[in-house]
Motif scaffolding. Structure first.
Motif, mmCIF file in Angstrom:
data_model
loop_
_atom_site.group_PDB
_atom_site.id
_atom_site.type_symbol
_atom_site.label_atom_id
_atom_site.label_comp_id
_atom_site.label_asym_id
_atom_site.label_seq_id
_atom_site.Cartn_x
_atom_site.Cartn_y
_atom_site.Cartn_z
ATOM 1 N N UNK A 427 0.844 -1.208 0.000
ATOM 2 C CA UNK A 427 0.000 0.000 0.000
ATOM 3 C C UNK A 427 0.875 1.251 0.000
ATOM 4 N N UNK A 428 0.545 2.194 -0.852
ATOM 5 C CA UNK A 428 1.360 3.399 -1.002
ATOM 6 C C UNK A 428 1.244 4.349 0.185
ATOM 7 N N UNK A 429 0.186 4.193 0.975
ATOM 8 C CA UNK A 429 -0.037 5.146 2.059
ATOM 9 C C UNK A 429 0.357 4.583 3.427
ATOM 10 N N UNK A 430 1.167 3.508 3.449
ATOM 11 C CA UNK A 430 1.557 2.900 4.718
ATOM 12 C C UNK A 430 3.087 2.805 4.833
ATOM 13 N N UNK A 431 3.563 2.984 6.042
ATOM 14 C CA UNK A 431 4.979 2.866 6.370
ATOM 15 C C UNK A 431 5.103 1.874 7.516
ATOM 16 N N UNK A 432 6.030 0.948 7.383
ATOM 17 C CA UNK A 432 6.234 -0.048 8.449
ATOM 18 C C UNK A 432 7.331 0.439 9.394
ATOM 19 N N UNK A 433 7.090 0.289 10.681
ATOM 20 C CA UNK A 433 8.057 0.628 11.725
ATOM 21 C C UNK A 433 8.391 -0.644 12.490
ATOM 22 N N UNK A 434 9.681 -0.912 12.647
ATOM 23 C CA UNK A 434 10.148 -2.092 13.374
ATOM 24 C C UNK A 434 11.139 -1.637 14.441
ATOM 25 N N UNK A 435 10.831 -1.919 15.702
ATOM 26 C CA UNK A 435 11.669 -1.505 16.823
ATOM 27 C C UNK A 435 12.116 -2.734 17.600
ATOM 28 N N UNK A 436 13.416 -2.839 17.876
ATOM 29 C CA UNK A 436 13.948 -3.925 18.686
ATOM 30 C C UNK A 436 14.326 -3.402 20.059
ATOM 31 N N UNK A 437 13.898 -4.128 21.122
ATOM 32 C CA UNK A 437 14.158 -3.748 22.505
ATOM 33 C C UNK A 437 14.999 -4.828 23.182
ATOM 34 N N UNK A 438 15.836 -4.378 24.131
ATOM 35 C CA UNK A 438 16.662 -5.327 24.883
ATOM 36 C C UNK A 438 16.907 -4.743 26.274
ATOM 37 N N UNK A 439 16.806 -5.586 27.311
ATOM 38 C CA UNK A 439 17.076 -5.115 28.661
ATOM 39 C C UNK A 439 16.551 -6.057 29.716
ATOM 40 N N UNK A 440 16.944 -5.831 30.979
ATOM 41 C CA UNK A 440 16.587 -6.747 32.068
ATOM 42 C C UNK A 440 15.090 -6.959 32.248
ATOM 43 N N UNK A 441 14.271 -5.942 31.981
ATOM 44 C CA UNK A 441 12.829 -6.077 32.203
ATOM 45 C C UNK A 441 12.206 -7.147 31.323
ATOM 46 N N UNK A 442 12.892 -7.547 30.252
ATOM 47 C CA UNK A 442 12.344 -8.556 29.336
ATOM 48 C C UNK A 442 12.838 -9.969 29.641
ATOM 49 N N UNK A 443 13.732 -10.080 30.606
ATOM 50 C CA UNK A 443 14.340 -11.383 30.893
ATOM 51 C C UNK A 443 13.278 -12.422 31.264
ATOM 52 N N UNK A 444 13.341 -13.572 30.604
ATOM 53 C CA UNK A 444 12.462 -14.687 30.924
ATOM 54 C C UNK A 444 11.066 -14.598 30.364
ATOM 55 N N UNK A 445 10.731 -13.530 29.665
ATOM 56 C CA UNK A 445 9.381 -13.388 29.119
ATOM 57 C C UNK A 445 9.283 -14.074 27.757
ATOM 58 N N UNK A 446 8.114 -14.671 27.506
ATOM 59 C CA UNK A 446 7.894 -15.358 26.246
ATOM 60 C C UNK A 446 6.549 -15.005 25.640
ATOM 61 N N UNK A 447 6.183 -15.740 24.608
ATOM 62 C CA UNK A 447 4.959 -15.468 23.871
ATOM 63 C C UNK A 447 3.722 -15.490 24.766
ATOM 64 N N UNK A 448 3.742 -16.317 25.798
ATOM 65 C CA UNK A 448 2.556 -16.497 26.641
ATOM 66 C C UNK A 448 2.432 -15.439 27.736
ATOM 67 N N UNK A 449 3.330 -14.485 27.779
ATOM 68 C CA UNK A 449 3.367 -13.539 28.902
ATOM 69 C C UNK A 449 2.637 -12.234 28.632
ATOM 70 N N UNK A 450 1.865 -12.179 27.572
ATOM 71 C CA UNK A 450 0.972 -11.038 27.307
ATOM 72 C C UNK A 450 1.713 -9.710 27.281
#
Length: 522
Positions: A427-450
């Motif tokens: 689509x000509x009117x859309x732009x995709x944004x992709x952000x990668x995060x890393x840090x202690x607050x994400x440790x141990x979290x997976x797909x099931x962790x909402x």
């Protein structure tokens, strides 16, 4: 528009300066420069002079012998080498001076201070090794210095330099010069044009071992002031500068920038299509980081707009802010000449009451890496009438990463591209944004962790299919969404973070998209 000026701004009325000792100079010593007779010195007395200067009308001081200075171009200036045997050793701190040239046309008076007495460092052409054909030979014998640099004890190189307007910079923790700081910024990014107040006098004071103390008088069309910097050099860890400033406005200022930082951003993984250069990324800094008094830290990824863009983050003075080079991976730059992966991060930490205002970011267009096009500073919410004293004290940290760290995940990559899904029409009117995060607050979290995305966009801008997921085989999470805008939309401000149960897991990504600019490249 170049934020690092090509020449000094004109100086204020020299007739208002306190009398300097007459030129009854001592004989040239075997080593070091000649010093003039001593005169009393104190920070308070210099601040009183700055206040007097600000109360008087501004009188421009045009450069002397401009036709000669014009001939001292980059190559000719580089060949003017200060003689090692004439190094000033200020209480054990080795100091050398820069010569004037086409880019540095206004002299700066230099002083050595011992036991409360200041002695001017007397310029002489004999202090420099000059090629026989150098145009510098045609300057007056009292031409003056352009700036200074403080060297390592063995004179192997400098770790901090002061040169141009009120600019200074250090090599940071990784031994590579990059972005600059300066004493003050005036009307940066405004259509009226920027003013560049400049150092007119610099005083090198006695200091404890491992430190240097630099006090400078700054003058310009709109203001005068004094900055005192107690500088600690920590090899391998960077430099810490405790700054005390006293500022006096001569006239109202539209935009006053406190603790300004000036850097260069050409392109990164975010806007790689901005350049045909062979290197993957070229920038001195890749983001503005802000740690507010309350709330989550903010990461504003830098960009190169098609016009001047100013972004303000208003509120009480933050715990700190800075221009950060977060990406330290050499493979992301591939430059083994100027080492962008080693460029310093500079962090500003207020140490006095700055009141309310805004961390202000100004981004200018650029087509290469030669011009500084990024500046960040604090803008006070209100300013007193001209003549009243303003005080802003702070600490500058020249480091490899920002000193205020939290457990929250940080943005480690920001990317944009065509919207839509692979294998389908884009689509000509859309732009995709992709952000990668890393840090202690994400440790141990997976797909099931909402873990959920939280994105804020202005009215009329649609966020399509936002989702967050862990990147397999890493400790990172990825936030992906499309932005849909109306045709001709110039600029879109976005806020994005990832949360769990209403609690932020990451800092806030503050991004700016330029849909019309992107559309023009499709």
């Amino acid at each position: 528009m170049t934020l690092r000026p090509l020449f000094f701004a004109a100086t204020a009325a020299l007739a208002l300066l306190a009398p300097i000792a007459p030129a009854t100079w001592a004989e040239m010593p075997a080593e070091g420069p000649t010093l003039a007779a001593p005169a009393p010195f104190s920070f308070d007395a210099l601040a009183a002079r700055a206040a007097a200067i600000a109360r008087a009308p501004y009188v421009p001081s045009p450069p002397r012998q401009p036709e000669v200075l014009a001939r001292i171009d980059f190559d000719a200036h580089w060949k003017l080498r200060y003689r090692k045997d004439k190094t000033l050793h200020q209480d054990g701190v080795p100091v050398q001076f820069f010569h004037m040239g086409t880019y540095f046309r206004q002299p700066v008076k230099m002083f050595a201070v011992t036991n409360g007495a200041a002695r001017e460092v007397v310029y002489s052409p004999d202090l420099f090794d000059m090629p026989k054909d150098s145009p510098a030979h045609d300057l007056s014998p009292d031409a003056g210095f352009a700036g200074l640099r403080i060297l390592r004890p063995d004179l192997s190189g400098d770790w901090i330099s002061f040169l141009g307007a009120s600019y200074f910079r250090t090599e940071g923790a990784l031994g590579q010069f990059g972005l600059s700081a300066r004493a003050i910024a005036v009307d940066t990014g405004l259509p009226s044009g920027e003013e560049f107040p400049r150092f007119t006098e610099v005083y090198l004071e006695d200091a404890p071992e491992g430190q240097a103390i630099v006090t400078a008088l700054v003058e310009g069309r709109s203001l005068a002031g004094v900055w005192r910097m107690v500088i600690t050099n920590r090899p391998g860890q960077g430099q810490v500068m405790a700054v005390e400033s006293r500022l006096y406005l001569r006239k109202p200022v539209a935009r006053l920038g406190i603790a300004p930082l000036t850097s260069m951003f050409w392109y990164s993984e975010t806007n790689r299509l901005q350049s045909l250069d062979w290197r993957p990324e070229v920038h001195d800094s890749d983001g503005l980081s802000i740690v507010p008094v309350e709330g989550t830290p903010i990461w504003r990824a830098l960009d190169v707009p098609g016009k001047i863009v100013t972004t303000r983050f208003a509120g009480p003075a933050p715990k700190g802010f800075g221009l950060v080079q977060r990406d330290r991976n050499f493979d992301h730059y591939q430059d083994d000449g100027v080492w962008y992966d080693r460029r310093p991060t500079v962090w500003v930490e207020p140490t006095s009451d700055w009141g309310r205002g805004a961390v202000t970011l100004v981004e200018l267009p650029t087509h290469d890496e030669t011009n500084d096009n990024i500046v960040a500073f604090w803008t006070p919410e209100t300013l007193p009438p001209p003549g009243q004293e303003l005080r802003f004290d702070y600490t500058l940290h020249w480091v490899d990463k920002a000193p205020l760290q939290t457990d929250l995940a940080q943005v480690v990559d920001s990317r944009i591209g065509a919207g839509g899904n692979p294998g389908q029409s884009q689509p000509k009117d859309q732009i995709k944004v992709v952000l990668d995060f890393e840090g202690p607050a994400l440790a141990g979290l997976g797909e099931a962790d909402a873990v959920q995305p939280a994105i804020t966009a202005p009215p009329g801008v649609e966020i399509i299919n936002p989702f967050a997921h862990p990147i397999r085989g890493t400790d990172r999470w990825r936030l992906v969404f499309d932005v849909k805008t109306a045709p001709g939309t110039e600029t879109v401000d976005l806020l994005a973070t990832i949360k769990r149960g209403g609690r932020a897991l990451s800092e806030t990504w503050a991004g700016v998209l330029h849909p019309a600019q992107i559309e023009a490249r499709r």
